[in-house]
Design a protein around this motif. Structure first.
Motif, PDB file in Angstrom:
ATOM      1  N   VAL A 115       0.849  -1.281  -0.104  1.00 39.54           N
ATOM      2  CA  VAL A 115       0.161  -0.097  -0.047  1.00 39.54           C
ATOM      3  C   VAL A 115       0.692   1.430  -0.040  1.00 39.54           C
ATOM      4  CG1 VAL A 115      -1.816   1.448   1.248  1.00 39.54           C
ATOM      5  CG2 VAL A 115      -1.874  -1.078   1.227  1.00 39.54           C
ATOM      6  N   ASP A 116       0.618   1.991  -0.955  1.00 38.73           N
ATOM      7  CA  ASP A 116       1.145   3.406  -0.951  1.00 38.73           C
ATOM      8  C   ASP A 116       0.697   4.426  -0.084  1.00 38.73           C
ATOM      9  OD1 ASP A 116       2.761   5.712  -1.340  1.00 38.73           O
ATOM     10  OD2 ASP A 116       2.343   5.719  -3.833  1.00 38.73           O
ATOM     11  N   THR A 117       1.009   4.489   0.978  1.00 38.03           N
ATOM     12  CA  THR A 117       0.127   5.476   1.910  1.00 38.03           C
ATOM     13  C   THR A 117       0.536   6.934   1.763  1.00 38.03           C
ATOM     14  OG1 THR A 117       1.818   5.230   3.831  1.00 38.03           O
ATOM     15  CG2 THR A 117      -0.220   3.917   3.841  1.00 38.03           C
ATOM     16  N   GLU A 118       1.608   7.427   0.862  1.00 30.19           N
ATOM     17  CA  GLU A 118       1.851   8.412   0.532  1.00 30.19           C
ATOM     18  C   GLU A 118       1.135   9.227  -0.654  1.00 30.19           C
ATOM     19  OE1 GLU A 118       4.563  10.460   2.175  1.00 30.19           O
ATOM     20  OE2 GLU A 118       4.381   8.467   3.654  1.00 30.19           O
ATOM     21  N   ASN A 119       0.597   8.063  -1.434  1.00 29.37           N
ATOM     22  CA  ASN A 119      -0.213   8.333  -2.502  1.00 29.37           C
ATOM     23  C   ASN A 119      -1.617   9.061  -1.938  1.00 29.37           C
ATOM     24  OD1 ASN A 119      -2.482   8.272  -4.369  1.00 29.37           O
ATOM     25  ND2 ASN A 119      -0.737   7.616  -5.669  1.00 29.37           N
ATOM     26  N   PRO A 120      -2.158  10.086  -2.400  1.00 31.18           N
ATOM     27  CA  PRO A 120      -3.612  10.544  -1.775  1.00 31.18           C
ATOM     28  C   PRO A 120      -4.726   9.468  -2.096  1.00 31.18           C
ATOM     29  CG  PRO A 120      -2.495  12.178  -3.222  1.00 31.18           C
ATOM     30  CD  PRO A 120      -1.647  10.875  -3.269  1.00 31.18           C
ATOM     31  N   ASP A 121      -4.654   8.554  -3.068  1.00 30.60           N
ATOM     32  CA  ASP A 121      -5.491   7.518  -3.183  1.00 30.60           C
ATOM     33  C   ASP A 121      -5.201   6.278  -2.315  1.00 30.60           C
ATOM     34  OD1 ASP A 121      -7.147   9.323  -4.655  1.00 30.60           O
ATOM     35  OD2 ASP A 121      -6.316   8.711  -6.578  1.00 30.60           O
ATOM     36  N   LYS A 122      -4.106   6.411  -1.845  1.00 27.39           N
ATOM     37  CA  LYS A 122      -3.648   5.179  -0.964  1.00 27.39           C
ATOM     38  C   LYS A 122      -3.850   3.798  -1.673  1.00 27.39           C
ATOM     39  CE  LYS A 122      -3.725   8.396   2.536  1.00 27.39           C
ATOM     40  NZ  LYS A 122      -2.743   9.089   2.524  1.00 27.39           N
ATOM     41  N   ILE A 123      -2.980   3.962  -2.629  1.00 25.13           N
ATOM     42  CA  ILE A 123      -2.921   2.607  -3.740  1.00 25.13           C
ATOM     43  C   ILE A 123      -2.488   1.174  -3.370  1.00 25.13           C
ATOM     44  CG2 ILE A 123      -1.975   1.962  -6.047  1.00 25.13           C
ATOM     45  CD1 ILE A 123      -4.104   4.404  -6.101  1.00 25.13           C
ATOM     46  N   LEU A 124      -3.395   0.542  -3.351  1.00 23.35           N
ATOM     47  CA  LEU A 124      -3.028  -0.971  -3.167  1.00 23.35           C
ATOM     48  C   LEU A 124      -2.710  -1.721  -4.337  1.00 23.35           C
ATOM     49  CD1 LEU A 124      -3.129  -3.658  -1.479  1.00 23.35           C
ATOM     50  CD2 LEU A 124      -5.408  -3.883  -1.886  1.00 23.35           C
ATOM     51  N   THR A 125      -1.408  -2.088  -4.165  1.00 22.63           N
ATOM     52  CA  THR A 125      -0.732  -2.911  -5.617  1.00 22.63           C
ATOM     53  C   THR A 125      -0.737  -4.233  -5.190  1.00 22.63           C
ATOM     54  OG1 THR A 125       0.174  -0.954  -6.405  1.00 22.63           O
ATOM     55  CG2 THR A 125       0.735  -3.042  -7.275  1.00 22.63           C
ATOM     56  N   VAL A 126      -1.403  -5.205  -5.925  1.00 23.71           N
ATOM     57  CA  VAL A 126      -1.393  -6.573  -5.608  1.00 23.71           C
ATOM     58  C   VAL A 126      -0.921  -7.408  -6.799  1.00 23.71           C
ATOM     59  CG1 VAL A 126      -2.802  -8.481  -5.182  1.00 23.71           C
ATOM     60  CG2 VAL A 126      -3.237  -6.223  -4.156  1.00 23.71           C
ATOM     61  N   ASN A 127       0.038  -8.322  -6.780  1.00 22.86           N
ATOM     62  CA  ASN A 127       0.510  -9.249  -7.949  1.00 22.86           C
ATOM     63  C   ASN A 127      -0.229 -10.726  -7.114  1.00 22.86           C
ATOM     64  OD1 ASN A 127       2.150  -7.710  -9.331  1.00 22.86           O
ATOM     65  ND2 ASN A 127       3.530  -7.370  -7.170  1.00 22.86           N
ATOM     66  N   THR A 128      -1.053 -11.117  -8.225  1.00 22.50           N
ATOM     67  CA  THR A 128      -1.743 -12.290  -7.767  1.00 22.50           C
ATOM     68  C   THR A 128      -2.361 -12.930  -9.282  1.00 22.50           C
ATOM     69  OG1 THR A 128      -3.452 -13.130  -6.525  1.00 22.50           O
ATOM     70  CG2 THR A 128      -3.838 -11.089  -7.558  1.00 22.50           C
ATOM     71  N   ASP A 129      -2.815 -14.247  -8.824  1.00 15.97           N
ATOM     72  CA  ASP A 129      -3.829 -14.827  -9.822  1.00 15.97           C
ATOM     73  C   ASP A 129      -5.242 -14.839  -9.396  1.00 15.97           C
ATOM     74  OD1 ASP A 129      -1.475 -15.387 -11.643  1.00 15.97           O
ATOM     75  OD2 ASP A 129      -0.911 -17.001 -10.705  1.00 15.97           O
ATOM     76  N   GLU A 130      -5.409 -14.235  -8.326  1.00 20.11           N
ATOM     77  CA  GLU A 130      -6.840 -14.520  -7.860  1.00 20.11           C
ATOM     78  C   GLU A 130      -7.583 -13.361  -8.539  1.00 20.11           C
ATOM     79  OE1 GLU A 130      -7.629 -16.491  -5.369  1.00 20.11           O
ATOM     80  OE2 GLU A 130      -5.616 -17.312  -5.341  1.00 20.11           O
TER      81      GLU A 130
END
Length: 69
Positions: free
Chosen positions: A34-49
């Protein structure tokens, strides 16, 4: 494995600790951040789900989440 990005309200270290067990179980430890510095609090996930699995994990933890296209 694909990279998915989400806008969230996970905005601090305590929030990350709260969501960690849910995301670790769903996508695996080390496969998300999670990029908590980004105003949108971007969650980046690497997955096959599925996107819905990630959304469910985050909402189960009590947070808001929205897929970014």
């Amino acid at each position: 494995m694909s990279e998915l990005k989400f806008k969230t309200n996970i905005n601090c270290g305590s929030c990350i600790k709260s969501v960690k067990p849910f995301l670790d179980e769903t996508v695996g430890e080390g496969n998300w951040s999670v990029d908590t510095e980004n105003p949108d609090k971007i969650l980046t996930v690497n997955t096959d789900e599925e996107v819905t699995d990630v959304v469910e994990a985050v909402t189960d933890a009590g947070f808001k989440i929205q897929k970014i296209d």
